[in-house]
Design an enzyme around this catalytic site. Structure first.
Site, PDB file in Angstrom:
ATOM      1  N   GLY D 128     -10.472  -3.519   3.346  1.00  0.00           N
ATOM      2  CA  GLY D 128     -10.293  -2.407   3.831  1.00  0.00           C
ATOM      3  C   GLY D 128      -9.001  -2.058   4.417  1.00  0.00           C
ATOM      4  CE1 TYR D 129      -7.089  -6.153   5.492  1.00  0.00           C
ATOM      5  CE2 TYR D 129      -5.546  -6.929   4.096  1.00  0.00           C
ATOM      6  CZ  TYR D 129      -6.241  -6.972   4.779  1.00  0.00           C
ATOM      7  OH  TYR D 129      -6.493  -8.505   5.191  1.00  0.00           O
ATOM      8  CB  SER D 130      -4.244   0.753   1.320  1.00  0.00           C
ATOM      9  OG  SER D 130      -3.418  -0.597   0.795  1.00  0.00           O
ATOM     10  CB  THR D 136       4.916  -0.291   1.572  1.00  0.00           C
ATOM     11  OG1 THR D 136       4.788  -0.418   0.267  1.00  0.00           O
ATOM     12  CG2 THR D 136       6.011  -1.545   2.146  1.00  0.00           C
ATOM     13  CB  SER D 162      -9.726  -3.863  -5.655  1.00  0.00           C
ATOM     14  OG  SER D 162      -8.684  -3.027  -5.924  1.00  0.00           O
ATOM     15  CD  GLU D 244      -3.917  -9.576  -0.959  1.00  0.00           C
ATOM     16  OE1 GLU D 244      -3.557  -9.116   0.351  1.00  0.00           O
ATOM     17  OE2 GLU D 244      -4.296  -8.463  -1.563  1.00  0.00           O
ATOM     18  CB  THR D 373       6.127  -3.528  -2.802  1.00  0.00           C
ATOM     19  OG1 THR D 373       7.083  -3.647  -1.854  1.00  0.00           O
ATOM     20  CG2 THR D 373       5.196  -2.168  -2.650  1.00  0.00           C
ATOM     21  CG  ASN D 374       7.210  -8.325  -6.359  1.00  0.00           C
ATOM     22  OD1 ASN D 374       5.990  -8.675  -5.946  1.00  0.00           O
ATOM     23  ND2 ASN D 374       7.192  -8.461  -7.578  1.00  0.00           N
ATOM     24  CD  GLU D 375      10.595  -3.167  -5.130  1.00  0.00           C
ATOM     25  OE1 GLU D 375       9.276  -3.248  -4.832  1.00  0.00           O
ATOM     26  OE2 GLU D 375      11.007  -3.325  -5.922  1.00  0.00           O
TER      27      GLU D 375
END
Lengths: 376, 391, 376, 391
Positions: D128-130, D136, D162, D244, D373-375
């Protein structure tokens, strides 16, 4: 004079078609038509396109078309690509180009008129199980028996076969003198011996395996009444259709960039729009460059073909580049939208699917690079 | 839309090529190579004189200033031919950076004084922009000019002054108001290189071309050498940068390298196989061909937009990024195709393409960071082209 | 246990060699040695390396070496690569690996001892004008005449031939039974019939075209006293030398990253260090990733070879990846340093040159990818 | 340095593979596919029970908590095998995110209460994060928990949850001090999914896997469900993120895709030529092979660093970026190799590799932006790994 901007007429074509498509083709409609219970096609949209003259943009006036150029058609494809117009447009136009390239006056009068009027859906049956690009490996053959042709074989990846009134089928044939070659047959969907099975694609466009079991056809079903001689006309029409598809792809990619610019300008994280991050800006600058390059290559190809000039290399360059560009733009758009673009609610995936599907149709990047290599 | 050169443009292209074929002699090229770190020699001066006699230094100028009023497309064709034919470099600084600035911002006196000698190639310019602590952040420049009676007194240091050692003048960005916000205290002036107090020190580069540090120690120039309004130099300077980008985005030389490379692969057998028959080489060449075509079209697009009077800042940046990174790619791939032969430089008799690929490989970085780094160019595409928000 | 960290001994090797090289090999020295008036080699450095035991790290103790592993040698190469140690080290070590793979006890005793003691510089003459990688195309041949071998032909790109006491020359040969194969000859630089001409390379390393005109050699000059059988040993030594070169490349690339991190942390524009810009950070993150990947691949290859295991694929992977990585790191370093890195004063170009030179030696990326493809 | 698995590790790998071969049945896979948007079925529950009976949910836990105290390398081997064999997904959230947080930050009561059911797979967790406006920038999360007597009262909304629809509990990040700086007012708690006031709404994704929005409307949990100290949740949360990343950076599945693709190319003739004989396909496959090896080594490196007690934040980020972008590349190249066949999805009998490549192509973006994100990952490599300055 060399000039990469639209003429006034072209600009009007673009503005009109963009307005029309934005009004008529919503992501919601696109999604709905892709559901299994739908055919992938909208008759009402089709009728409107016919009425406004867009199914016959490029069809000569004598066949009830608008008598426009291939560039005009290209503009239509770019705008159609923006909104993901159902693929019946593309497969039917491809068939019309083939009819135009190979057909007799009578055939053009019949079929091109019907297409322009929105009375015929069509597609081209080319690829086979073990022959995707090399007709030398085709196993679909037509044997001449008296004044009939007997067509036998199986085609795959036939766009919109389930809706087509007539399909154009490319088969190997042999005439009485033992001369072998390719022939393009107009095969009515309802002809005896024609059966089909839909394929399941991630892009949810409709493609089928179509089987021909001793389908009997007379000379009126032979495009141009000429057998064993379809190679050249086929090459012309395929080049045209490939170049046009590049513009469809450019349209889709430009739309994805527009949507992404909007998203990253509105989405805030860390107290600022994410579009103000340099990494985001550079991704978008690269995307815009790839798509601008694709657009110039695609219009160059269509423009040369429009003048009846050879443009084999130009078409190959356009497709090799646009395939990579459209796909990469959607891949990076997902990166920039994150979770928001990944839920189907956002509709972004509709373009991602189409980008990959178009990359794979009319030859992948490698196929076109190999063509270029052979012409070096 | 129209993707052909017109008959007139084709004829122009041919005219330029014929001219260049005639004037480029082995002796000329040898002299240029010999003098590359010093002053120009008599053959090179004569070569430039011939160009100026044709009126080509000012081919794109308005007629009122003695120009031929040729289009940006014609100018592009000219530049691409010069690069493609490997003709000695023709500096665009005077005719395409200083002169357009004069058209747009110069006083009548400015124009009268400076345009004729630029047109006749009597004056050559160097760009006095970068300083040791002001590169990408050009607006932070510190070289100062202070008005003393009828003269500006200039003090400071410029770097990356690539034509300093063979120019007659500096096109110099100076700070004239140290108390104003940084973009609002800059002015542009023209400074003769022979003015007392100007010192040049050579800087050697990896690419082998000479650049310079220029020191200004109480250098005095007449008040009238100020171009445009005082403290409004930033606008002049940034307008001129677009032009520089279009020139740096030229792909004529890279196109020539590619064609020469293809030819080489067609007649060279290594390890029992003609290079052009190796699939991995064929694919690499095909990939480059596509990108070269994109670069070419970006060039034509920029030129046709200029001719239509459109703003090209985003397109010029895109073109510059694409062409300069392609320059790396063509030379990099090319050297790999040449394999061990890729190591040989132009001094070796066996060097394929006279060592041109390794030279271009070393020159490429200069094009990528020069004229505004490609990172800044991408910011421009994103912000001006796509309208993304600034930080 | 699988473990990608140095052991204590290895860590000591790394620390000692880094300290030594940083003290002894300045960019100033590297530049000087590369000037045309210098030979590219430093005798005093060579002597110091010999004294400390580094020319014989991998040479068995019985031949006066340190009896270390190939991994130890790899560590030395990585550190040497950081500071751009003159190439005589690499060409001589390559020769030593070939002597070790093919030589008789007597030959090893003579030549390996000399190499370990710093008394012999060497290199391997392999490539020819029209045969860079395929010995089937070699035109350099050795004919047996009574108990002598007569060597004729021309080799190119021979590293440090101008300094070599003995070169190892790979030639095609045919024995009395008509059996054909490759033979490795130890050819003294001073032998009659040997002539050479220096090639001009952008990397300023010293390579020569070496011509052999009826050079007479006896059996003691045949490595291993065996003719027509050098293929296998040659493959072993070439694999080892390639893997070691990958570590040289990794060392150089890591040094470039270190220097660049320092530069962008110190250089201010717009009132902040340029290293705080996201675009700069992402370039450096990509550079670090490419180099970390190269390093793991290279140590994997060296480590497997060190245990005497086959590692053909691992070497090919390492070289294909490291070549691209080192080069790209230098290309991006120039981008980040801008004008400051482009003036020769900065020394950055020394690494850029070496990156490209090493990419081209021991096979380009494509050559190694093709090897991998053949083993798929 | 040592680049082999030990005998013991090879035996372990074989043990896992043998186990998986036995338990993965067509019926199990069919059930999983059928239920993929709903609750798990009996076969899947049984599959997980077998894993838990082996003690493998807690294989990497310290012995004091009932773990097998196996190494990170063994755990990696296990995960790679599961992915490689295409076994039904085994959530790592409970055993590898919640449990290690409990070891490090939990009170004795926390540990006693939550560890045993995680070990026995009785409790499953969702992250339960986003939130809609905190992706981000996770630290800006707004879901609140207010202490009311002995209970926390939770209000707010989570997205990208998810496993929400098949979990028993939420591992929830909440704001417990709205007045503190944003990183200093966050706490972690465990919330049962069946608590009154929890609502789940399905979100469909392009990749076809289900995710959820979870709404909390005055949800009450006991005070003891707080993990660690109040307002110190950010540290717990970011520590868990490294784990993760290592999981998302796994390349086992991609390796399997590649091997299946090579096999396919070895026995498929198109246009008269075996695919594997086409040079452009061979080169693409070779290129992928190299990058897969890098991904594999990055995985082993991270595991060996964990076993040595080293900080892996930069290496975990590097691994995650590399593996997830490679996932796109393998599926993208793979689909191009399959040409028109690349379009077919798993519902089509003729789909090569059972449509796995197109599925992976659609799943890849999720891995690239998920878990940070990969950024952001590249920022971490630059700042924590290389020490570059923050803005």
């Amino acid at each position: 004079m060399m000039n990469m901007e639209y003429s006034d007429d072209q600009l009007m074509m673009q503005e009109t078609s963009r307005k029309f498509f934005e009004r008529e083709v919503s992501p919601q409609l696109v999604k709905e038509l892709q559901e299994p219970e739908h055919s992938g096609h909208s008759s009402s949209l089709w009728e409107k396109m016919a009425n406004i003259g867009w199914l016959g943009v490029h069809i000569p006036e004598k066949y009830n078309g608008a008598g426009g150029t291939l560039v005009d058609l290209g503009i239509l494809f770019e705008e159609a690509g923006r909104v993901l117009v159902p693929t019946t447009l593309y497969s039917t136009i491809y068939a019309s180009l083939l009819i135009d390239a190979l057909g007799t006056h009578e055939q053009k009068k019949t079929y091109l008129s019907r297409i322009a009027a929105g009375k015929m859906i069509s597609g081209v049956a080319y690829a086979e199980k073990e022959a995707l690009h090399n007709p030398d490996c085709f196993k679909t053959v037509a044997r001449k028996v008296k004044d009939k042709w007997i067509l036998t074989g199986e085609k795959m990846f036939v766009q919109n076969a389930h809706l087509a009134d007539e399909l154009i089928v490319i088969a190997r044939s042999e005439n009485d003198d033992g001369k072998e070659g390719l022939t393009a047959f107009l095969v009515p969907n309802q002809a005896e011996g024609v059966s089909m099975k839909e394929q399941k694609t991630f892009g949810k466009d409709r493609q089928s395996v179509v089987k021909f079991t001793d389908v009997e056809l007379d000379i009126t079903h032979v495009l141009g009444n000429r057998t064993e001689e379809a190679e050249e006309g086929l090459a012309v029409a395929m080049n045209q259709a490939t170049a046009l598809q590049c513009l469809e792809m450019v349209g889709g990619a430009r739309k994805v960039i527009d949507m992404t610019v909007k998203y990253v300008s509105e989405r805030h994280q860390f107290g600022v729009p994410i579009g103000s991050f340099q990494a985001v800006q550079h991704h978008l600058a690269n995307m815009a460059t790839a798509v601008d390059g694709s657009r110039l290559l695609a219009y160059q190809a269509v423009s040369l073909l429009s003048e009846g000039l050879a443009a084999e290399d130009e078409v190959a360059m356009a497709k090799a580049y646009a395939g990579e560009a459209y796909k990469s733009v959607t891949v990076m758009a997902h990166q920039l939208w994150g979770g928001m673009g990944y839920v189907t609610e956002s509709d972004l995936y509709l373009w991602s699917n189409r980008a990959k599907a178009t990359e794979l149709s009319f030859g992948t990047r490698d196929l076109h690079l190999k063509k270029l290599a052979n012409n070096l | 839309m129209e993707f052909h050169l017109t008959k007139e443009q084709l004829a122009w292209k041919q005219e330029v090529r014929n001219f260049l074929k005639e004037v480029i002699t082995p002796e000329l090229l040898a002299e240029v190579e010999r003098n590359k770190r010093g002053k120009d020699g008599p053959l090179e001066r004569n070569y430039r004189k011939q160009i100026s006699e044709k009126g080509w230094y000012s081919m794109h100028w308005p007629k009122e200033y003695g120009g031929l009023e040729m289009s940006a497309m014609d100018y592009l064709i000219f530049n691409e031919e010069v690069a493609y034919m490997g003709a000695p470099f023709i500096s665009n600084i005077g005719p395409s950076i200083v002169a357009p600035s004069l058209f747009k911002f110069g006083s009548e006196e400015n124009k009268r004084k400076w345009l004729p000698p630029i047109k006749n190639n009597e004056f050559d310019f160097a760009l006095g922009y970068s300083e040791p602590n002001s590169g990408t952040d050009l607006a932070s420049l510190q070289t100062s000019a202070v008005l003393d009676g009828d003269e500006w007194v200039i003090n400071g240091q410029k770097v990356w002054n690539s034509f300093g050692h063979r120019s007659t003048h500096q096109w110099l960005a100076v700070r004239t108001d140290p108390s104003a916000p940084k973009h609002r205290g800059i002015s542009m002036m023209i400074v003769p290189m022979d003015a007392p107090g100007v010192t040049i020190v050579e800087q050697k580069t990896w690419g082998g071309h000479r650049t310079n540090e220029i020191f200004f120690d109480n250098v005095r120039v007449p008040k009238a050498n100020l171009i445009g309004e005082v403290n409004r130099g930033w606008l002049i300077l940034t307008t001129a940068l677009d032009h520089e980008r279009v020139v740096m985005g030229s792909s004529g030389r890279t196109q020539r390298n590619f064609e020469d490379l293809v030819k080489f692969c067609k007649h060279t057998v290594i390890d029992g196989e003609l290079l052009i028959n190796k699939p991995e080489i064929r694919m690499k060449l095909a990939e480059l061909k596509v990108e070269l075509e994109v670069a070419r079209l970006f060039g034509y697009r920029a030129a046709s937009m200029i001719d239509l009077g459109k703003d090209i800042s985003s397109e010029a940046s895109m073109m510059k990024v694409f062409a300069t990174e392609l320059r790396t790619k063509v030379s990099d791939y090319g050297m790999q195709i040449l394999d061990l032969y890729g190591q040989l430089n132009k001094d070796d008799d066996l060097a394929p393409l006279q060592g041109e690929l390794e030279q271009q490989y070393r020159l490429a970085p200069f094009h990528r960071f020069g004229g505004g780094t490609n990172e800044v160019q991408r910011n421009i595409v994103a912000q001006r082209g796509l309208g993304l928000p600034r930080r």
